[in-house]
Each structure stands twice: as structure tokens, then as C-alpha cells.
Design a protein around this motif. Structure first.
Motif, PDB file in Angstrom:
ATOM      1  N   SER A  55       0.682  -1.199   0.093  1.00 46.65           N
ATOM      2  CA  SER A  55      -0.004  -0.044   0.105  1.00 46.65           C
ATOM      3  C   SER A  55       0.776   1.399  -0.069  1.00 46.65           C
ATOM      4  N   PHE A  56       0.482   2.150  -0.743  1.00 43.06           N
ATOM      5  CA  PHE A  56       1.340   3.447  -0.867  1.00 43.06           C
ATOM      6  C   PHE A  56       0.309   4.628  -0.563  1.00 43.06           C
ATOM      7  N   GLU A  57       0.789   5.672  -0.006  1.00 43.69           N
ATOM      8  CA  GLU A  57       0.017   6.764   0.157  1.00 43.69           C
ATOM      9  C   GLU A  57       0.569   7.985  -0.738  1.00 43.69           C
ATOM     10  N   ILE A  58      -0.362   8.388  -1.645  1.00 44.70           N
ATOM     11  CA  ILE A  58      -0.030   9.427  -2.722  1.00 44.70           C
ATOM     12  C   ILE A  58      -0.252  10.716  -2.246  1.00 44.70           C
ATOM     13  N   GLY A  59       0.727  11.799  -2.324  1.00 46.85           N
ATOM     14  CA  GLY A  59       0.299  12.979  -2.069  1.00 46.85           C
ATOM     15  C   GLY A  59       0.697  13.480  -0.452  1.00 46.85           C
ATOM     16  N   THR A  60       0.104  14.585  -0.053  1.00 50.90           N
ATOM     17  CA  THR A  60       0.650  15.127   1.259  1.00 50.90           C
ATOM     18  C   THR A  60      -0.762  15.488   1.833  1.00 50.90           C
ATOM     19  N   VAL A  67      -2.991   3.816  -2.530  1.00 48.75           N
ATOM     20  CA  VAL A  67      -3.143   3.024  -3.625  1.00 48.75           C
ATOM     21  C   VAL A  67      -2.498   1.630  -3.358  1.00 48.75           C
TER      22      VAL A  67
ATOM     23  N   HIS B 232       3.421  11.254  -9.310  1.00 49.84           N
ATOM     24  CA  HIS B 232       3.091  12.001  -8.075  1.00 49.84           C
ATOM     25  C   HIS B 232       4.584  12.134  -7.369  1.00 49.84           C
ATOM     26  N   ASN B 234       5.179  12.862  -4.462  1.00 50.93           N
ATOM     27  CA  ASN B 234       5.168  12.539  -3.059  1.00 50.93           C
ATOM     28  C   ASN B 234       4.471  11.137  -2.760  1.00 50.93           C
ATOM     29  N   ILE B 235       5.312  10.041  -2.998  1.00 47.11           N
ATOM     30  CA  ILE B 235       4.722   8.810  -2.834  1.00 47.11           C
ATOM     31  C   ILE B 235       5.454   8.110  -1.384  1.00 47.11           C
ATOM     32  N   ARG B 236       4.594   7.606  -0.610  1.00 48.65           N
ATOM     33  CA  ARG B 236       5.162   7.048   0.604  1.00 48.65           C
ATOM     34  C   ARG B 236       4.384   5.737   0.786  1.00 48.65           C
ATOM     35  N   GLN B 237       5.344   4.721   1.201  1.00 47.71           N
ATOM     36  CA  GLN B 237       4.910   3.261   1.540  1.00 47.71           C
ATOM     37  C   GLN B 237       4.306   3.126   2.643  1.00 47.71           C
ATOM     38  N   MET B 238       2.941   2.465   2.804  1.00 47.10           N
ATOM     39  CA  MET B 238       2.464   2.289   4.034  1.00 47.10           C
ATOM     40  C   MET B 238       2.630   0.805   4.554  1.00 47.10           C
ATOM     41  N   ALA B 239       2.632   0.029   3.653  1.00 43.18           N
ATOM     42  CA  ALA B 239       2.813  -1.425   3.907  1.00 43.18           C
ATOM     43  C   ALA B 239       3.271  -2.116   2.649  1.00 43.18           C
TER      44      ALA B 239
END
Lengths: 244, 326
Positions: A55-60, A67, B232, B234-239
Motif C-alpha cells: 500500500s502506498f500513500e500518494i500526496g501530502t 493505492v 506524483h 510525493n509517494i510514501r509506502q504504507m505497507a
């Protein structure tokens, strides 16, 4: 030539991990041997999986969106992991383009995993051989299964039909149409590996409504409009031109 | 990448073995072509060859610990047409065999000239076997370097500098071993080898620093955008799909702090190059064998650190998918 592949629709994937568990269930029960689970109920559980959902978080924050991203072997058309294998255990099938590992030939040297930019290969801690997605090669040709079940386990289990399976070289297949019409893309195209698996992007359905569409400026039925409408005009009117 | 000690020992030990053989043969050529006073001590070549083959054998032994199925290792000679690893698997025993024959020819004294060159130089079996060994040794250097150099995803390795550095560091350490051996056996070759060892250590230092500079400037070809295909910044991994780590988190990450890796860099620059260089220069004026032996020992420690850093320094693009456990 046939190139079987998965097309994964990120627009409808909800990140439920059903594909992960059904993949593990099917492939750990097969004749190729189980996929190890180390410390399943203790600290640091780890094991072999052919498919994982990330899982990825896109944006601030607060403008973010999540996603869910299922990742498995992409069955590249130019698989970099195949030529580096010293034993020939890693190979790409001519007939359907599936990249497979011959567990009886693999010496577990991990060199193929270095040569895969996607991290799709995992060394099984117990069997000490390299493992990866087989596109359920032991399901899709199994004539003992009903025809509609001759699909990879992950595709069968997906509750939102985010996973499509088919031949991307057949231009009329569902997967080819999805890639073509819904902007299917490949991961890390910069390396020239030509992954067969494609992803469909998040798609937003947007409707643009302008202010004048909400409120008509020239509403002939309004009281004010009616007044000006019926007032005699200075300019020539239709009645000056024609006779009824 | 996660540095595996089996591979660290393999590459450093066979490099030293190969370099030692090249040193022996360089000495023989200089002596046979009368570029320096002739050497008749075949014992030196025999013992040198035994040490060279021994170093390579220990390296080969260490490499088996890298394999999940060492009993199937014979299979790895199959795909020499496409795989540098497969080529190395063939080149390593070939070089060991050729060097063994070279040592045996010296032991059995096959030094009767087979024919004479137009210039008057006499060619004997040891010289021909030495030439064949030299060919296999250089082939092996190229194969070993190309195993790492051919992987385009590891941009730190994907450069001719990888092959050059493996070769130069192997030669530097091998000539240092030859210096120590000849000092210990009290042959006249000590200074000859010390000068060569100094030359190769300086060259190896220069090219290793060049690769450090090159790797510092690398721009990763892949980023999060191409990794998951979302445009984008700014992409951050959550899992990452597992709670307790996986093969992907173990094989491709060294797991050490940046400071540790940086220190390792300084340690190998000092131990593999600067200290041995000083000792070798010092040994030019001293007759004790302790100094060159110390140079060899310290340089080998330095080379282990160098190889550790070589692996730790390489950043695999798959790491983009494994930045956060959960």
C-alpha cells in the motif's frame, strides 16, 4: 506467439489480500512442495509468497489517496533473470511466455534475484530454491478443472475483478483491450525488461459543471426576461423579412 | 545489497591466488628473457603455485556456502553461453588446473627447452603452461568482475571499473603475497616483487577511488513514480505486504547505519591500500620477512572490508518497494 499475463486494475483493487492468500493456498498445496512459513505465530514471521499486496500513500496530508498495489512476477518479455541463471533452471516458456524456475535444477545461488529489478523472486528458506509466481501453470491447463476455473488462483479469488488474465499478444483479448482502452502501463519501463503484466491506473470520473449550466442566464420563462423579450425592438425582426 | 561473507571470501581469495600466479610468472619471464639476473630456485615457483591454488581452493570452498544446494553446483557450468556466473564456474577450475600443471612442471623440472625463439630465448614447458595459466587467470578476472558488472540494475556495479578493480586488487594482493613469500624464502626477488606490488597497489587505489567518485554521482534510474506507475512526486509506502520482513528485506539491504558503511569505506581505504603501501615501501630497505607478511595480512583485512563495502554500496531498485514494513 502467446504471452500470458495479468492485468491489474489499481482503480478497483481494494487491498483485501484475497489474491495473496489464495495464491499461497494453491501453490503451497501443489506437487512442487510447500512454501515455507517460518515463525508463523512468533516474533518476525516470514515466509515465501508469490504475490504480495503493498500500500502506498500518494500526496501530502490531507490531500492524500491510498493505492493498493499487488506485486508478483511480471513475466517479462525480456526477462533479465533468465540469461544470468548458470544452470538453466530459470527459463521462459516459448509456448506461452511464462517465466518459470525448475526447482530440481536450481542451486539457490540467488543470482537471478539480483538481476530482477522488481524483487519478484524469493528464495524459499526451507527448500533453498528460488521461487516465484508461475501464473498457476498447474491450473490454467488442467483439463480436470471446469473450463471457467482454468485461471490463476489470484484471478479466481479477486472479489472486485481487479485482476484480468489472458494473452496480451492477442489484440482481441480482454487484457489487450483493457491495456489499450484503459491506459495500461508497465512497471519501470526504463530498464527495457518489457514486463508482460500491466497495471491499469486509477481513473477518476469527473463532470465539469459551469455556473451558467446551473442557472440559465436567458431564461425566457422568467418574469423579467419575458418583459424584455416581448418589448418592441429597434432592430429588424423576423417579421420584417418574411410574410407568414 | 546484503554482503555475503561466502562471496567476499571467494572474490578476495581467488583474486589473491590469481595475482600470486601472475607474480610468479612475471618473475619467470623476467628471468627467462634475461631482463634480470636468472632465477634457478624452482622451489619458489612450486611453493608459490601451491599457495596460489590453495588460496583459490579455499575461495571455491567458501563459495559453496553461498548456495542453497551445493550438491547441484556441477549444474552451474551449463549456461556459459549467457551467464557470467556459469563462465566463472568453468574458468575457476580451469585456472586452478592450469596453475597446478605449471607448478608441477616446475616441480618435475620440465625446463629442457622445447624450441628456441629467433631471439635466442629458449622456450620450455613451464613457459607454455605459464602462458596458458595467464590466459585462464585473466579470463577468470573478467568473469568474476562481469558477474557484478553485467547487472544493469545495480548502477554502482554496472561499469568497466568493476572488472578493472577486481583485477587490480587481485594483482596488488597477489604481488604482495609474492613479496612476502620471496622474503620468507630469501630469494633475490623480494625487491622486484615489492616494486610491482607497490605499483599495483597504487593503481588499485586510484581506480577504487575513481569508482567511489563515480558511484557518488549516480542518479538512480528508477524512482517511486516508475516503480508503481503513479506520477506524483510525493509517494510514501504504507505497507509492504508482510509484517516480519521477507527475502526482499534480507537479501537487498545491509541493515547497517550510514555511519557504519562510511567508516567501512575509510577502513578499507587505509587497510587495503595506504598501510600496505607504506609497509611495502618500508620493506624495500629492510630484509625482514615480517614486514611484507604484515602487509599481506593487513591488506587482506582491508580487502574484506572493501568487498563488504562494494556490496553494501550497491542500491537495488527493488528496494523502492520495501521501504516500510507497515
Amino acid at each position: 506467439m502467446t504471452q500470458l499475463a495479468l492485468v491489474i486494475d489499481l482503480n478497483v483493487c481494494v487491498g483485501c489480500h484475497a489474491c495473496v492468500t489464495s495464491c499461497k493456498e494453491w501453490n503451497t498445496s501443489g506437487p512442487a512442495g510447500s512454501m515455507v512459513d517460518k515463525n508463523p505465530y512468533k516474533e518476525d514471521p516470514t515466509g515465501t509468497f508469490f504475490n504480495r499486496v503493498q500500500s502506498f500513500e500518494i500526496g501530502t496530508y490531507p490531500q492524500t489517496e491510498t493505492v493498493h498495489f499487488p506485486k508478483s512476477c511480471l513475466h517479462c518479455e525480456e526477462p533479465p533473470c533468465v540469461p544470468v541463471c548458470p544452470t538453466g533452471a530459470s527459463y521462459k516458456r516459448e509456448e506461452d511466455g511464462i517465466v518459470l524456475v525448475d526447482y530440481d535444477k536450481c542451486i539457490g545461488c540467488k543470482y537471478c534475484s539480483w538481476a530482477c529489478p522488481y524483487g519478484a523472486r524469493e528464495l524459499d528458506e526451507k527448500q533453498k530454491v528460488m521461487k516465484k509466481c508461475t501464473l498457476c501453470v498447474d491450473r490454467i491447463y488442467d483439463e480436470d478443472l471446469p473450463e471457467k476455473e482454468r485461471l490463476p488462483a489470484c484471478v479466481m479469488s479477486c472479489p472486485t475483478s481487479a485482476r484480468l488474465f489472458g494473452d496480451i499478444h492477442d489484440e482481441n483479448s480482454d487484457v489487450s483491450k483493457a491495456i489499450r482502452e484503459d491506459a495500461g502501463y508497465q512497471l519501470m519501463p526504463e530498464w527495457g525488461t518489457k514486463p508482460a503484466n500491466h497495471y491499469l491506473p486509477r481513473r477518476k470520473v469527473k463532470m465539469t459543471i459551469h455556473k451558467d449550466e446551473l442557472e440559465r442566464v436567458d431564461n425566457p420563462l422568467s418574469k423579467e426576461e419575458r418583459k424584455t423579450h416581448n418589448a418592441p425592438s429597434d432592430s429588424p425582426s423576423l417579421e420584417d423579412m418574411t410574410t407568414w | 545489497m546484503h554482503p555475503a561473507f561466502s562471496v567476499i571470501f571467494l572474490t578476495t581469495l581467488i583474486g589473491a591466488g590469481q595475482g600470486l600466479f601472475l607474480a610468479l610468472f612475471t618473475g619467470q619471464i623476467f628471468s627467462q628473457f634475461k631482463l634480470m639476473p636468472e632465477q634457478h630456485d624452482s622451489n619458489f615457483y612450486v611453493i608459490g603455485s601451491i599457495i596460489a591454488v590453495g588460496l583459490m581452493a579455499i575461495g571455491l570452498f567458501a563459495s559453496f556456502f553461498h548456495l542453497g544446494h551445493p550438491e547441484r553446483a556441477w549444474r552451474s557450468a551449463a549456461k556459459w553461453k549467457t551467464s557470467w556466473l556459469s563462465r566463472e564456474v568453468i574458468a575457476l577450475p580451469a585456472a586452478m588446473g592450469a596453475i597446478s600443471l605449471y607448478g608441477a612442471a616446475h616441480y618435475f623440472g620440465f625446463t629442457t627447452p622445447l624450441f628456441t625463439m629467433p631471439g635466442g630465448t629458449e622456450i620450455d614447458a613451464t613457459l607454455l603452461l605459464g602462458l596458458a595459466s595467464t590466459f585462464t587467470v585473466y579470463t577468470l578476472f573478467i568473469c568474476t568482475g562481469m558477474i557484478y558488472g553485467c547487472i544493469k540494475f545495480l548502477q554502482e556495479w554496472h561499469s568497466p571499473l568493476t572488472v578493472i578493480n577486481f583485477t587490480l586488487m587481485g594483482m596488488a594482493s597477489g604481488f604482495a603475497v609474492a613479496t612476502a613469500l620471496s622474503a620468507y624464502m630469501q630469494t633475490d626477488l623480494t625487491k622486484f616483487y615489492a616494486v610491482w606490488a607497490i605499483l599495483f597497489t597504487v593503481l588499485a587505489f586510484v581506480f577504487r577511488v575513481l569508482s567511489l567518485v563515480r558511484n557518488k554521482k549516480i542518479k538512480p534510474k528508477s524512482d517511486m513514480r516508475s516503480a508503481i506507475g503513479v506520477n506524483h512526486p510525493n509517494i510514501r509506502q504504507m505497507a509492504q505486504g508482510s509484517m516480519g520482513g521477507s527475502f526482499n528485506t534480507r537479501e537487498y539491504f545491509h541493515g547497517k547505519k550510514a555511519g557504519f558503511v562510511r567508516n567501512m569505506k575509510y577502513i578499507f581505504l587505509v587497510l587495503a591500500f595506504i598501510v600496505p603501501l607504506a609497509l611495502l615501501v618500508f620493506s624495500l630497505g629492510a630484509s625482514s620477512w615480517v614486514i611484507p607478511v604484515a602487509a599481506v595480512g593487513i591488506q587482506y583485512l582491508g580487502l574484506i572490508a572493501e568487498r563488504w563495502y562494494f556490496f553494501a554500496d550497491a542500491n537495488h531498485p527493488q528496494n523502492l518497494y520495501y521501504q516500510q514494513i507497515s
